[in-house]
Design a protein around this motif. Structure first.
Motif, short mmCIF file in Angstrom:
data_model
loop_
_atom_site.label_atom_id
_atom_site.label_comp_id
_atom_site.label_asym_id
_atom_site.label_seq_id
_atom_site.Cartn_x
_atom_site.Cartn_y
_atom_site.Cartn_z
N ARG A 66 37.81 -0.12 -5.99
CA ARG A 66 36.85 0.07 -7.09
C ARG A 66 36.09 1.39 -6.94
O ARG A 66 35.87 2.10 -7.92
CB ARG A 66 35.88 -1.11 -7.11
CG ARG A 66 34.93 -1.14 -8.31
CD ARG A 66 33.97 -2.31 -8.18
NE ARG A 66 33.08 -2.43 -9.31
CZ ARG A 66 33.22 -3.27 -10.32
NH1 ARG A 66 34.28 -4.07 -10.35
NH2 ARG A 66 32.34 -3.32 -11.30
N GLY A 67 35.70 1.72 -5.71
CA GLY A 67 35.00 2.96 -5.45
C GLY A 67 33.59 2.96 -6.03
O GLY A 67 33.10 1.97 -6.57
N GLY A 68 32.91 4.09 -5.88
CA GLY A 68 31.57 4.23 -6.44
C GLY A 68 30.47 3.91 -5.44
O GLY A 68 30.70 3.32 -4.38
N ALA A 69 29.26 4.30 -5.81
CA ALA A 69 28.10 4.13 -4.93
C ALA A 69 27.78 2.66 -4.69
O ALA A 69 27.39 2.27 -3.59
CB ALA A 69 26.89 4.85 -5.52
N ASP A 70 27.92 1.82 -5.73
CA ASP A 70 27.62 0.39 -5.56
C ASP A 70 28.56 -0.24 -4.54
O ASP A 70 28.13 -1.04 -3.70
CB ASP A 70 27.75 -0.34 -6.90
CG ASP A 70 26.55 -0.09 -7.81
OD1 ASP A 70 25.54 0.46 -7.32
OD2 ASP A 70 26.63 -0.45 -9.00
N SER A 71 29.83 0.10 -4.63
CA SER A 71 30.80 -0.47 -3.69
C SER A 71 30.47 -0.04 -2.27
O SER A 71 30.49 -0.86 -1.33
CB SER A 71 32.21 -0.01 -4.05
OG SER A 71 32.61 -0.53 -5.30
N ARG A 72 30.13 1.22 -2.11
CA ARG A 72 29.82 1.71 -0.77
C ARG A 72 28.58 1.03 -0.21
O ARG A 72 28.54 0.65 0.97
CB ARG A 72 29.62 3.23 -0.79
CG ARG A 72 29.52 3.83 0.61
CD ARG A 72 29.18 5.31 0.59
NE ARG A 72 29.28 5.86 1.93
CZ ARG A 72 28.39 5.66 2.90
NH1 ARG A 72 27.31 4.93 2.66
NH2 ARG A 72 28.57 6.19 4.10
N GLN A 73 27.56 0.85 -1.05
CA GLN A 73 26.33 0.24 -0.56
C GLN A 73 26.55 -1.21 -0.14
O GLN A 73 25.99 -1.68 0.85
CB GLN A 73 25.24 0.31 -1.63
CG GLN A 73 23.86 -0.12 -1.13
CD GLN A 73 23.40 0.72 0.05
OE1 GLN A 73 23.41 1.94 0.01
NE2 GLN A 73 23.00 0.06 1.13
N LEU A 74 27.38 -1.93 -0.89
CA LEU A 74 27.69 -3.30 -0.50
C LEU A 74 28.38 -3.34 0.86
O LEU A 74 28.10 -4.22 1.69
CB LEU A 74 28.58 -3.95 -1.57
CG LEU A 74 27.86 -4.45 -2.83
CD1 LEU A 74 28.87 -4.75 -3.92
CD2 LEU A 74 27.04 -5.70 -2.51
N LEU A 75 29.27 -2.40 1.09
CA LEU A 75 29.95 -2.35 2.39
C LEU A 75 28.97 -2.00 3.51
O LEU A 75 29.02 -2.59 4.60
CB LEU A 75 31.08 -1.32 2.34
CG LEU A 75 32.30 -1.70 1.50
CD1 LEU A 75 33.23 -0.50 1.32
CD2 LEU A 75 33.06 -2.85 2.16
N VAL A 76 28.07 -1.07 3.24
CA VAL A 76 27.08 -0.69 4.26
C VAL A 76 26.18 -1.86 4.59
O VAL A 76 25.89 -2.15 5.76
CB VAL A 76 26.26 0.52 3.78
CG1 VAL A 76 25.07 0.77 4.70
CG2 VAL A 76 27.14 1.77 3.71
#
Length: 434
Positions: A66-76
């Motif tokens: 999916r990518g994007g800032a939201d995806s990254r923040q969920l992973l972090v």
């Protein structure tokens, strides 16, 4: 009988992505675009925290795609809350992939072609050899059970979590499981190691408990057949099979191992192999000469180990040293790595610093980097930079070392620099024509 995926219309989206069935989870993720954002975030967060590694793995792959800032923040957010199992490996891999999405294979670094292992039929008579080995194990197991039941010294209390009385009944249950394996199961297992069948699950469990028998059976198998033979299908493809952990004996390009892992159904095969490369639990280090092509094509985990991706995690000196060794083996060093390597070569911890200096000596200008270290803010670093210049026989740097020694306030660093000046001066004098 209907499959679990046929009943997904009765499930909520959040329930689907937490389901035990991979088909149901796949159907849920396929419908994620029409899901309320708040529901999506909560469902993904729960999936990442799931005790089921397969559920968490699918969630990571969904966010990565999916990518994007939201995806990254969920992973972090999930990474900081998850400490055990393979899930942190996958989450860290997902963040690394997102962080490195801007990078592609560097066209200036020529990568050799990869030659994956090919599937081949099992050796003639392998099914019969396997069946004979099983009968041997059954006979040995029966004899152990009989001796145990006649010997009062063996514990006769129930085994934890079972109704089995003592070790003898537990061993008898294992023998009974082996007795269910037929010659036709062995023939199917022979097809399984060739990629056209399934290796019987009982064989994985029991042969791993009997390495001598397993090694005799494995003697005539190809590497890919060995991987198929030992990969446990009932683990759901989670983690790398043990042959990947012992890949150093194979002396093979790591891209071949990623391909082999993918073909036997290992979840996130790149992450699985990269985890082995950088793991502190590996008995012997990976040969960087076999690793660098993989990390040129996919720099995610390499950048992570260098601290250029996943800034939420500080690389260990072990990871950094391995990553620098991989950079050294590249035929051309991508320019984006040079500032970091130069810094570590000057003021890094001992082992990474030594590895970084080897990279600079092969791919950069070591005299310039070391000379720059003479102006560092720490006296120990300045002294180390001077010593590096001596190791390089950099007689052209004598004026810089003399200037640094004259300005040095630390007595220890100044003494070290004067020793370097003395050595380089002698080198200069000995090289003059008489």
């Amino acid at each position: 009988m209907s499959s679990p995926a046929s009943n997904v219309r009765y499930l909520s989206w959040a329930t689907m992505v937490l389901d035990d069935s991979p088909d149901v989870r796949a159907a849920g993720y396929a419908a994620s675009d029409g899901t309320d954002p708040a529901v999506w975030r909560e469902g993904i967060a729960r999936a990442l925290r799931s005790m089921s590694s397969a559920v968490a793995c699918d969630a990571v792959s969904h966010l990565e795609a999916r990518g994007g800032a939201d995806s990254r923040q969920l992973l972090v957010d999930a990474l900081t809350a998850t400490r055990s199992g393979l899930t942190p490996v996958w989450i860290r891999g997902g963040i690394g992939t997102l962080d490195c999405a801007r990078h592609r294979a560097d066209p200036d670094v020529p990568v050799p072609p990869v030659l994956p292992w090919s599937d081949e039929p099992a050796p003639d008579g392998f099914a019969e050899l396997l069946y004979d080995a099983l009968n041997q194990l059954i006979g040995e197991g029966r004899r152990r059970v009989q001796r145990a039941r006649r010997d009062p010294r063996f514990d006769q209390t129930p085994a934890p979590g079972t109704d089995l009385v003592g070790w003898a009944d537990h061993e008898a249950a294992l023998v009974a499981e082996l007795e269910t394996v037929t010659l036709e199961d062995c023939r199917e297992s022979a097809r399984g190691i060739a990629g056209t069948g399934v290796v019987h699950p009982a064989l994985h469990r029991h042969l791993q408990r009997n390495p001598d028998v397993a090694s005799r059976l494995a003697a005539g198998l190809t590497p890919l057949q060995l991987v198929r033979f030992e990969a446990e299908p009932d683990r759901g493809g989670l983690g790398a099979p043990s042959l990947i952990w012992h890949h150093r004996e194979l002396a093979v390009d790591l891209r071949v191992l990623v391909d082999a892992s993918a073909r036997i159904g290992v979840a996130r095969p790149y992450d699985a192999v990269a985890h082995v490369v950088f793991s502190p639990h590996s008995l012997r280090p990976t040969d960087p000469a076999l690793a660098w092509p993989l990390f040129v094509e996919r720099p995610d985990r390499l950048d992570d180990a260098l601290g250029l991706a996943v800034p939420e995690v500080t690389p260990t000196p072990h990871e950094l040293t391995i990553a620098l060794g991989i950079l050294e083996q590249m035929p051309v060093l991508p320019s984006r790595y040079l500032p970091l390597v130069s810094r570590v070569a000057v003021d890094g911890a001992a082992r990474p610093r030594a590895a970084a200096r080897q990279v600079i000596e092969r791919h950069g200008n070591p005299v310039r980097v070391a000379t720059g270290g003479l102006a560092h803010g720490r006296a120990g670093v300045r002294a180390s930079a001077a010593s590096w210049l001596q190791q390089l026989d950099a007689v052209q740097s004598l004026p810089d070392v003399r200037r640094a020694a004259a300005e040095e306030r630390s007595a220890a660093a100044r003494a070290s620099m004067r020793a370097v000046i003395d050595q380089l001066s002698r080198r200069t004098a000995s090289s003059r024509p008489r």
